[in-house]
Design an enzyme around this catalytic site. Structure first.
Site, PDB file in Angstrom:
ATOM      1  CB  THR A  50      16.932 -21.835  13.494  1.00 14.51           C
ATOM      2  OG1 THR A  50      15.824 -22.842  13.157  1.00 14.51           O
ATOM      3  CG2 THR A  50      17.899 -22.479  14.290  1.00 14.51           C
ATOM      4  CE1 TYR A 138       9.298 -20.946   7.586  1.00  8.17           C
ATOM      5  CE2 TYR A 138      10.583 -19.117   8.547  1.00  8.17           C
ATOM      6  CZ  TYR A 138       9.914 -20.566   8.715  1.00  8.17           C
ATOM      7  OH  TYR A 138      10.266 -21.149   9.684  1.00  8.17           O
ATOM      8  CE  LYS A 166      12.436 -22.918   7.110  1.00  4.71           C
ATOM      9  NZ  LYS A 166      13.139 -22.188   8.200  1.00  4.71           N
ATOM     10  CB  VAL A 206      15.292 -23.801   5.016  1.00  2.00           C
ATOM     11  CG1 VAL A 206      16.046 -23.048   5.933  1.00  2.00           C
ATOM     12  CG2 VAL A 206      15.460 -23.553   3.619  1.00  2.00           C
TER      13      VAL A 206
END
Length: 291
Positions: A50, A138, A166, A206
């Site tokens: 992002t 992640y 994540k 998140v």
């Protein structure tokens, strides 16, 4: 079972603001960070997908950490993305992030080259050994092309600085197994799994949508913690139309978040067109009106 929350519970995957000429806009970043914290974010995750990490320089990533840390103070978790396709470069970014003031690292699986599991594990261990900062792995195989396997996660959980995941793997069974067998803190990385994953022991989320609706994304978890599961489900349902438009409409979440925040993206991304922006605005205003 007590759920570990090394980075808090409600984290925003923060955009990286740019000026009209494409330069890093640190003043906007400071304002946005302060607003997100005021609206209930426990932590901010910088320079993730992002945050357009593929198109920001190493120097820009460090400057962003310094500016946000200075703005939000020492009590807010500032996690920054350092993962790349290169272990050596990832280590360099991790050390830079520690020096700049981050208190956590987001490390994505090495992408494109699709390394086997032993290489994925070695990569994460090398990065975790490079600094004194806690690491959030992640797992997003849809982007990287490689999954962090369950057995790999079980072994990595033994590392003292690998503390969180994540989770964008869309595998509730596998995630539940790791949550139940380790002390790894799971954070949903996909808005539609925030509440389901939380219900089986995750630490929080998140969220990209939290850039524009931080209080609304947190509300279902607040209700769940109070024991009102029906209210948590109701509040979660209210967020789905905006989450779907922002994250599953064919446009990257960065583009949709920036359309609502009115700040430019960097190429190769292109801004949302008027029709898409108007639809996002309607869904956003409807969510605000209902909450």
């Amino acid at each position: 079972m007590s759920t570990p929350r090394p980075f808090g519970r409600a984290l925003c995957a923060m955009i990286t603001p740019f000026t009209a000429d494409g330069t890093l806009d640190l003043d906007h970043a400071r304002r946005l960070a302060a607003h997100l914290v005021a609206e209930g974010c426990d932590g901010l995750v910088l320079s993730g997908t992002t945050g357009e990490s593929p198109t920001t320089t190493d120097a820009e990533k460090a400057a962003l950490v310094r500016a946000v840390r200075e703005e939000v103070g020492p009590d807010i978790h500032v996690v920054t993305g350092v993962g790349t396709a290169s272990t050596r470069h990832t280590v360099e970014l991790a050390r830079q992030a520690e020096e700049a003031g981050a208190n956590g690292l987001l490390v994505v699986s090495p992408y494109y080259s699709r390394p086997p599991q032993d290489a994925v594990e070695a990569h994460f261990r090398t990065v975790a050994d490079a600094t004194g900062l806690p690491v959030m792995l992640y797992d997003i195989p849809g982007r990287t092309g490689v999954r962090i396997g369950t057995d790999t996660l079980l072994r990595l959980a033994e590392h003292e600085r690998i503390v969180a995941v994540k989770d964008c793997a869309y595998d509730l069974l596998a995630s539940s197994k790791v949550i139940g067998r380790t002390s790894l803190a799971y954070y949903s990385g996909c808005e539609e799994t925030n509440l389901p994953l939380y219900a089986v022991g995750a630490a929080g989320y998140v969220s990209t949508v939290a850039n524009v609706a931080p209080a609304q994304m947190r509300a279902p978890l607040d209700a769940y913690d109070k024991g009102d599961v029906a209210e948590a489900a109701r509040l979660n349902h209210l967020t789905l139309p905006l989450s779907e438009l922002m994250m599953a409409s064919g446009l990257p979440g960065t583009v949709t978040a920036k359309a609502l925040l009115d700040t430019p993206v960097r190429e190769p991304l292109q801004p949302a067109d008027r029709e898409a922006t108007d639809g996002l605005r309607r869904a956003y205003e409807e969510l605000l009106a209902l909450t």
